[in-house]
Structure formats: structure tokens, C-alpha cells
Design a protein around this motif. Sequence first.
Motif, PDB file in Angstrom:
ATOM      1  N   LYS A   1       0.794  -1.523   0.248  1.00 17.51           N
ATOM      2  CA  LYS A   1       0.019   0.021  -0.017  1.00 17.51           C
ATOM      3  C   LYS A   1       0.813   0.862  -0.198  1.00 17.51           C
ATOM      4  CE  LYS A   1      -4.309  -1.750   0.288  1.00 17.51           C
ATOM      5  NZ  LYS A   1      -5.113  -1.173  -1.113  1.00 17.51           N
ATOM      6  N   PHE A   2       2.067   1.380   0.275  1.00 14.48           N
ATOM      7  CA  PHE A   2       2.943   2.548   0.522  1.00 14.48           C
ATOM      8  C   PHE A   2       4.080   1.774  -0.196  1.00 14.48           C
ATOM      9  CE2 PHE A   2       0.562   2.796   4.040  1.00 14.48           C
ATOM     10  CZ  PHE A   2      -0.295   3.871   3.453  1.00 14.48           C
ATOM     11  N   PRO A   3       4.147   1.672  -2.002  1.00 15.34           N
ATOM     12  CA  PRO A   3       5.165   0.874  -1.612  1.00 15.34           C
ATOM     13  C   PRO A   3       7.210   2.040  -1.646  1.00 15.34           C
ATOM     14  CG  PRO A   3       4.303   1.935  -3.778  1.00 15.34           C
ATOM     15  CD  PRO A   3       3.408   1.630  -2.640  1.00 15.34           C
ATOM     16  N   HIS A   4       6.008   3.378  -1.771  1.00 19.88           N
ATOM     17  CA  HIS A   4       7.907   4.284  -0.600  1.00 19.88           C
ATOM     18  C   HIS A   4       8.141   4.957  -0.306  1.00 19.88           C
ATOM     19  CE1 HIS A   4       8.062   3.658  -5.976  1.00 19.88           C
ATOM     20  NE2 HIS A   4       7.050   4.512  -6.023  1.00 19.88           N
ATOM     21  N   ASN A   5       7.091   4.480   0.892  1.00 19.28           N
ATOM     22  CA  ASN A   5       7.449   4.740   2.233  1.00 19.28           C
ATOM     23  C   ASN A   5       6.695   3.786   3.257  1.00 19.28           C
ATOM     24  OD1 ASN A   5       7.458   7.313   4.363  1.00 19.28           O
ATOM     25  ND2 ASN A   5       5.127   7.893   3.939  1.00 19.28           N
ATOM     26  N   HIS A   6       7.027   2.743   3.136  1.00 24.74           N
ATOM     27  CA  HIS A   6       6.390   1.956   3.989  1.00 24.74           C
ATOM     28  C   HIS A   6       6.693   1.427   5.364  1.00 24.74           C
ATOM     29  CE1 HIS A   6       9.461  -1.033   2.420  1.00 24.74           C
ATOM     30  NE2 HIS A   6       9.033  -1.568   3.104  1.00 24.74           N
TER      31      HIS A   6
ATOM     32  N   ALA B   1       3.967   3.084  11.900  1.00 25.25           N
ATOM     33  CA  ALA B   1       2.696   3.353  12.161  1.00 25.25           C
ATOM     34  C   ALA B   1       1.653   3.767  11.689  1.00 25.25           C
ATOM     35  CB  ALA B   1       3.137   5.030  13.110  1.00 25.25           C
ATOM     36  N   LYS B   2       1.829   3.129  10.683  1.00 24.03           N
ATOM     37  CA  LYS B   2       0.615   2.506   9.894  1.00 24.03           C
ATOM     38  C   LYS B   2       0.594   1.474   9.698  1.00 24.03           C
ATOM     39  CE  LYS B   2       3.148   4.574   6.357  1.00 24.03           C
ATOM     40  NZ  LYS B   2       4.338   4.439   6.216  1.00 24.03           N
ATOM     41  N   PRO B   3      -0.871   1.212   9.730  1.00 29.98           N
ATOM     42  CA  PRO B   3      -1.288  -0.609   9.245  1.00 29.98           C
ATOM     43  C   PRO B   3      -0.369  -1.522   8.293  1.00 29.98           C
ATOM     44  CG  PRO B   3      -3.725   1.404   9.414  1.00 29.98           C
ATOM     45  CD  PRO B   3      -2.275   2.002   8.980  1.00 29.98           C
ATOM     46  N   MET B   4      -0.320  -2.582   9.150  1.00 30.28           N
ATOM     47  CA  MET B   4       0.634  -3.537   8.147  1.00 30.28           C
ATOM     48  C   MET B   4      -1.063  -4.692   8.329  1.00 30.28           C
ATOM     49  SD  MET B   4       4.663  -2.832   9.156  1.00 30.28           S
ATOM     50  CE  MET B   4       4.224  -2.599  11.670  1.00 30.28           C
ATOM     51  N   SER B   5      -0.344  -5.481   7.113  1.00 33.52           N
ATOM     52  CA  SER B   5      -0.163  -7.001   6.857  1.00 33.52           C
ATOM     53  C   SER B   5       0.709  -7.767   8.117  1.00 33.52           C
ATOM     54  CB  SER B   5      -0.722  -7.800   5.848  1.00 33.52           C
ATOM     55  OG  SER B   5      -1.532  -6.682   5.265  1.00 33.52           O
ATOM     56  N   VAL B   6       0.299  -8.665   8.284  1.00 31.08           N
ATOM     57  CA  VAL B   6       1.888  -9.632   8.672  1.00 31.08           C
ATOM     58  C   VAL B   6       1.977 -11.152   7.373  1.00 31.08           C
ATOM     59  CG1 VAL B   6       1.746 -11.731  10.041  1.00 31.08           C
ATOM     60  CG2 VAL B   6       0.094  -9.637  10.852  1.00 31.08           C
TER      61      VAL B   6
ATOM     62  N   CYS C   1      -6.210  -4.407  16.385  1.00 32.84           N
ATOM     63  CA  CYS C   1      -6.701  -3.674  15.977  1.00 32.84           C
ATOM     64  C   CYS C   1      -6.957  -3.603  14.423  1.00 32.84           C
ATOM     65  CB  CYS C   1      -6.757  -2.027  16.096  1.00 32.84           C
ATOM     66  SG  CYS C   1      -6.282  -1.744  17.850  1.00 32.84           S
ATOM     67  N   ILE C   2      -8.229  -4.482  13.517  1.00 29.76           N
ATOM     68  CA  ILE C   2      -7.989  -4.863  12.590  1.00 29.76           C
ATOM     69  C   ILE C   2      -8.679  -3.262  11.962  1.00 29.76           C
ATOM     70  CG2 ILE C   2      -9.521  -5.947  10.798  1.00 29.76           C
ATOM     71  CD1 ILE C   2      -8.932  -8.015  12.686  1.00 29.76           C
ATOM     72  N   VAL C   3      -7.883  -2.405  11.186  1.00 32.71           N
ATOM     73  CA  VAL C   3      -8.338  -1.956  10.542  1.00 32.71           C
ATOM     74  C   VAL C   3      -8.699  -1.842   8.611  1.00 32.71           C
ATOM     75  CG1 VAL C   3      -7.123   0.646   9.242  1.00 32.71           C
ATOM     76  CG2 VAL C   3      -6.293  -0.790  11.757  1.00 32.71           C
ATOM     77  N   SER C   4     -10.002  -1.096   8.096  1.00 33.93           N
ATOM     78  CA  SER C   4     -11.026  -1.392   7.257  1.00 33.93           C
ATOM     79  C   SER C   4      -9.978  -0.863   5.679  1.00 33.93           C
ATOM     80  CB  SER C   4     -11.501  -1.048   7.163  1.00 33.93           C
ATOM     81  OG  SER C   4     -12.566  -0.092   7.834  1.00 33.93           O
ATOM     82  N   ASP C   5      -9.449   0.603   6.184  1.00 32.95           N
ATOM     83  CA  ASP C   5      -9.503   1.303   5.367  1.00 32.95           C
ATOM     84  C   ASP C   5      -7.570   1.761   6.133  1.00 32.95           C
ATOM     85  OD1 ASP C   5      -8.460   3.103   3.636  1.00 32.95           O
ATOM     86  OD2 ASP C   5      -9.300   4.827   4.342  1.00 32.95           O
ATOM     87  N   PRO C   6      -6.512   0.693   4.713  1.00 29.43           N
ATOM     88  CA  PRO C   6      -5.238   0.832   5.307  1.00 29.43           C
ATOM     89  C   PRO C   6      -4.571   2.365   5.661  1.00 29.43           C
ATOM     90  CG  PRO C   6      -5.448   0.199   3.734  1.00 29.43           C
ATOM     91  CD  PRO C   6      -6.568  -0.075   3.736  1.00 29.43           C
ATOM     92  N   SER C   7      -5.126   3.300   4.597  1.00 26.56           N
ATOM     93  CA  SER C   7      -4.478   4.147   3.998  1.00 26.56           C
ATOM     94  C   SER C   7      -4.790   5.416   5.172  1.00 26.56           C
ATOM     95  CB  SER C   7      -5.274   4.949   3.429  1.00 26.56           C
ATOM     96  OG  SER C   7      -6.847   5.352   3.608  1.00 26.56           O
ATOM     97  N   GLU C   8      -6.128   5.119   6.319  1.00 28.14           N
ATOM     98  CA  GLU C   8      -5.883   5.861   7.245  1.00 28.14           C
ATOM     99  C   GLU C   8      -5.507   5.327   9.268  1.00 28.14           C
ATOM    100  OE1 GLU C   8     -10.140   6.130   7.906  1.00 28.14           O
ATOM    101  OE2 GLU C   8     -10.875   7.623   6.121  1.00 28.14           O
ATOM    102  N   THR C   9      -4.734   5.686   9.728  1.00 27.84           N
ATOM    103  CA  THR C   9      -3.926   5.212  10.797  1.00 27.84           C
ATOM    104  C   THR C   9      -5.456   5.725  12.489  1.00 27.84           C
ATOM    105  OG1 THR C   9      -1.853   5.834  10.595  1.00 27.84           O
ATOM    106  CG2 THR C   9      -2.661   5.546  12.427  1.00 27.84           C
TER     107      THR C   9
END
Length: 321
Positions: free
Chosen positions: A117-122, A204-209, A247-255
Motif C-alpha cells: 500500500k505504501f511502496p515508497h514509504n512503507h 505507525a501505519k497499519p500493516m499486514s502479517v 486493531c483491524i483496520v478496514s482502510d489502511p490509508s487511515e491511522t
Amino acid sequence: MEFLQKKFLFSALVSILCFAAEVSSHNRFYTPPSLTPLTGSFPRVPIDRAFSKSFGASNIQYLINGSTATLALDKTSGSGLVSQGRYYYGFFSAAIKLPAGLSSGVVVAFYLSNADKFPHNHDEIDIELLGHDKRNDWVIQTNMYANGSVSTGREEKFYLWFDPTKQHHYYSILWNSYHTVFLVDNIPVREFIHSNSYPSIYPAKPMSVYATIWDGSEWATHGGKYPVNYKYAPFVVSFTEMELSGCIVSDPSETPSASSTCSKSSSPSSSPSSSDPVNGPEFSKLSQQQIAAMDWARRKLMFYSYCHDKPRFKVMPPECH
């Protein structure tokens, strides 16, 4: 004749010393400190329901009603799983049994990332198990970075105090607003504290495992010095007793804010909760028991830390001071 005898004795002595050094590399089987485990504190999730196949689907098998997954690396492909949920803070753990035998160049990873989701800022928090070299030893490398700063990764490497190929062992990550803790069999081996002095370096951004096995010959063996030997393939790793709580986040662009609704587990049957399951005071800092165990692990088993790598850093990262 006397000269030949001395030469023979000298050669024998060198051989014995080399053998002793080689044996010692396999005999780091210490007895770890005992402490209250974190694993088992959160619900286990069925892997086949909590994860999707990310790559190498034909090399992935679900066993024991989906509670266990085996991932294989062969000449055609590695393989990997990705969580169906994205998490903002949490406790993530798996019991892993590594491939036996010659495993140089094989990399098994259990980690969090949002690179898709954040290829240049992950952000990324990594547990990487490296088939280290020709000695059949496995090494654990921990790493983390934020905002895509791959070049300033914060790696630390440890030997294990057991044979990770004989049975399953726990590898865990605790990530919250206070700190990130890496644990092996519930022993903390590393703590990275979230500091307001350098907030941009903390994930500090939502991540997948992710759970993966892949060919890391070029990266993990000194530029390909000891590449994967596919004569011994397939290399099979087993994952079980998976715990994903956060915390499961539905919109990964939002913290999400601290008051946002989150789910305590990735299990579809779990009920929502209004609080982060790892935000309580018992997770805000290590106990004295955990601090003592971490000191034991770092003294006996850590053999590389980026904070001691002066050739790499002209100016040491701020947290190293």
C-alpha cells in the motif's frame, strides 16, 4: 623422523581445535531464564481462515483442520501467506519448525509490512530466520524501519539457544504505541522504544502479517557465497499456533485513533472491542523478569547490532545514543 612426528602432532592439534570450534558453533544450547509467557494470552486463529495465499500457492498446504500450514521452497518457487486483516498495533506470534539439513541461503520470515500500500514509504517489522552458512546453523535477524527507510534498517542478529529444526518454537512480535518487542520462546531478545525525540523512525501505519520462505542467497549469504543447494529441496517450514491480536483496520490509508473500534482477533468469529488489546499497562513496558531475560539473551546470543556498526554509519542513529 622427529620433525615428521612434530609436524603430524601439530596438524592433529590444529584439526582438533578446528573441530572443537565447529562443535561449539552447534552447542549453544543454553537453558533460558523462566518467565511468564505471553503466548497463549491471546486467541489462536485458524491459519486457513486468517491468511490468504500470497505466492507459491502450489507449495502451501493446510493441515490439522487449517490450524497448521507448511510452506515449501523448491527450484520453481518459494511460498508465502498474507493475513486477511491489516493491523494497527497488536501481538503477532507463530510456532515455527524450520527445515532440517543444509539450509544456506534459505530465508524464513514472519513479519509485518505495508509495502503493497505504501511502496515508497512503507513500514516493516521483521523476524527473519536465516539458514546462515555451511554449518547448518540458523540465525535470527530482527529488523524494523518506518517510512521506507530500507537503507537505514535497524538489524540485530542472534544465535538460537536450541535446534529450531527439531520441533516448533515461538517467534513473536509485540507492537504498540510504547515499544516494539521481539520474543523467541517468550524470551524478549530486543526492545525498540517509541520515542517522541525521533517519531518518524517508528512504524505507525497499519500493516499486514506475512509468513514466507524464499531464496535469499544473494542477500543473506555474503553476496551469494553460499547459495541455496536445491539438491536438498524441497525446504519445508511449518507454522502453527498462530496468534494475531490487534486493531483491524478496514482502510489502511487511515491511522486509527486510540478510541477507534478494533477487533481483538483476525478470526471471523471474534467480537469487536473498543480498546487495543495490547494498549494496557501490562504491555507498556517490560517487567523486571523480562528485562533480566532480555539481558541474558543479548549477552549470550547477540552477535551483531547496527548500533555497533561504525563502518556502516558515519553518524550513529539517534536511538543508539
